[in-house]
Design an enzyme around this catalytic site. Structure first.
Site: not given
Ligand code: GLC
Length: 553
Positions: A107, A209, A279, A341-342
């Site tokens: 990431d 990200d 992302e 995870h969000d």
């Protein structure tokens, strides 16, 4: 859509063939009894990952970090936080993953650093510091108000005053996450060096990200109000009252990503292709598709989060998938995300009874799916007692259900204390789900009808059925709103996926004659021939059928 007939490594590198498994390192496996997962823990679970059959793991950040945003506030891009281990632990993880033919995606957090990163500490030291321009520093407007009207994702304005120098700095997320100024060539050079560090180690790719945030309007013009325009994929309080057109995704972004792609490609060799997924919360087809680059020379895959905001009915899902199929440029490759995870766990968002149907959808669409750890167990959001809430978003913007702790609870491995996630005496950093004794890897492996075994089976089927791996996708129309039915086809093979998106039985006519052969079903209770004329779907049922050679009625 042109049908792809060639199935060689070049047309289908690993990132097109396989499935990405997202590992949230805090919650995957703890190896040292401190209640938080770590890199050695991940390594110790690679046999499981290998058994599951995914081709890559993407590991959320494990860099040194004050953990204001649980690692998405990076204070050193080329090291490992002691909480997660050491660089040697990472090297060992990479070696062990590669030994199992599992790729490792790191990431990368390009938009912002931690406010404790040495770059920011220097930048804030004085107005004349050589790194001042590495971040966004602005005076208040002459009337004393903030430099512009931008609002941060995690509540409040995007500007925080630095008392010492009297200027404001910009942060798209927390005040502890100042945004980097990618228009400064030194910033770009430093970040490309950080990428080289991991590429030199042999990592297979990066998840960027908030990739589209890094280029903002050069004049930092105000954002207009959103009015009724849907913003992002869910309502996020004040943040959703603006149209975020100036604080992210400025067209100059393409220049940067072309450069990044060149670097990544320079490390690619046949058999070891390096890769980048962004992302990118960009929901308009053409704007999203532009992130592939006009010559497929930017992101290999701009992340597609559309299913997260698509209502759970056939019309909406079908039109989303058709939109993506249409938007993907020639030679580009779709991808789908149904949780991470969000965002809420799938079983919570669409209903626990629909979890297997959702998994079948995710794993039978054309393109690369990402599975978030625990989804293969059907894990649900966990209610977190107030005194154990950790996520800064939920704490800063309370009352809107934005806190992300409920989907970040520890993996449930077995029936031993703490579900095998950590040592019996440890307190996991977030509480375990109440159902851990029955919903865990060990128990589900022994249950032929579990979502875990269904997931594993579908992953095998993607490998053995070219139509699933790379065949065309086409929806069948004229069916009940509650049922989504589509085909996946190559020249030699045609499969049919029939999904009942509700808790009630549905019957309908299909446009074929004769029968097909059931490959698998969510209930694992179907075998043999099945009518392709008249179909009865049980509540919450999904069926995968081989219809190669079937004639249209
Ligand atoms: C991304 C991450 C999220 C993080 C945010 C800020 O959206 O997925 O977890 O909080 O970026 O870095």
């Amino acid at each position: 859509m042109t049908e792809v007939q060639q199935d060689d490594g070049l047309a289908f590198p690993w990132w097109k063939r396989g499935v990405i498994y997202q590992v949230y390192p805090r919650s995957f496996q703890d190896s040292n009894g401190d209640g938080t997962g770590d890199l050695r823990g991940i390594t110790s679970r690679l046999d499981y990952v290998s058994w599951l059959g995914v081709s890559a793991i993407w590991i959320s950040p494990f860099y040194p970090s004050p953990m204001a945003d649980f690692g998405y506030d990076v204070s050193d891009y080329c090291a490992v936080d002691p909480l997660f281990g050491t660089l040697a632990d990472f090297d060992a993880l990479l070696t062990e993953a590669h030994a199992r033919d599992i790729r490792v995606i790191v990431d990368f957090v390009p938009n912002h650093t931690s406010d404790q990163h040495p770059w920011f500490l220097e930048s804030r030291a004085s107005k004349s510091n050589p790194k001042r321009d590495w971040y966004f520093w602005r005076d208040a407007k002459p009337d004393g108000t903030l430099p512009n009207n931008w609002l941060a994702h995690f509540g409040g304005p995007m500007w925080t005053l630095d008392e010492a120098t009297g200027q404001y700095y910009l942060h798209s997320f927390l005040p502890q996450q100042p945004d980097l100024n990618w228009r400064n060539p030194e910033v770009k050079a430093a970040m490309l060096d950080a990428l080289r560090f991991w590429l030199d180690k042999g990592v297979d790719g990066f998840r960027f990200d908030v990739a589209h945030n890094i280029m903002k309007d050069p004049n930092l013009a105000d954002n207009p109000p959103a009015g009724n325009t849907a913003q992002w994929h869910r309502f996020a309080g004040d943040f959703s009252t603006q149209l975020h057109i100036n604080d992210k995704n400025h067209p100059d972004i393409h220049v940067i990503y072309k450069e990044i792609r060149k670097l990544i490609d320079s490390y690619s060799t046949p058999g070891h292709e390096r890769f980048m997924i962004g992302e990118t919360h960009v929901y308009d087809g053409p704007t999203w598709a532009a992130l592939f680059g006009d010559h497929l020379d930017e992101m290999h895959m701009p992340g597609n989060f559309g299913l997260l905001k698509t209502p759970w009915n056939a019309t909406a899902i079908r039109s989303h998938v058709e939109m993506i199929e249409q938007a993907v440029p020639e030679g580009g490759w779709p991808n789908y995300v149904i949780s991470n995870h969000d965002d809420p766990r799938t079983a919570t968002r669409v209903g626990a009874k629909q979890a297997k149907v959702a998994m079948m959808l995710l794993l039978t669409l054309r393109g690369t799916p990402t599975i978030y750890n625990g989804e293969e167990l059907g894990m649900e959001n966990v209610a977190i007692p107030a005194d154990r809430e950790r996520d800064p978003w939920g704490l800063r913007v309370p009352g809107l259900g934005l806190g992300r702790d409920p989907q970040r609870t520890p993996m449930q491995w077995d029936t031993s204390p703490n579900a095998g996630f950590t040592t019996p005496a440890a307190t996991p950093w977030l509480p375990l789900a109440d159902d851990w004794e029955t919903r865990n890897v060990a128990v589900e492996k022994d249950d032929a009808k579990s979502i875990l075994n269904l997931t594993e089976e579908l992953l095998v089927l993607r490998g053995t059925h070219p139509a699933l791996a790379h065949g065309d996708w086409e929806a069948i129309g004229g069916l009940p709103e509650e049922c989504l039915v589509y085909t996946r086809s190559t020249a030699e093979q045609r499969l049919l996926v029939a999904l009942n998106l509700t808790d009630t039985e549905h019957q309908f006519m299909l446009p074929y004659t004769g029968t097909g052969l059931v490959i698998t079903s969510t209930g694992k209770d179907r075998t043999g021939k099945i009518s392709l004329t008249f179909m009865v779907l049980q509540p919450n049922e999904g069926i995968l059928i081989d219809i190669t050679g079937a004639k249209l009625a």
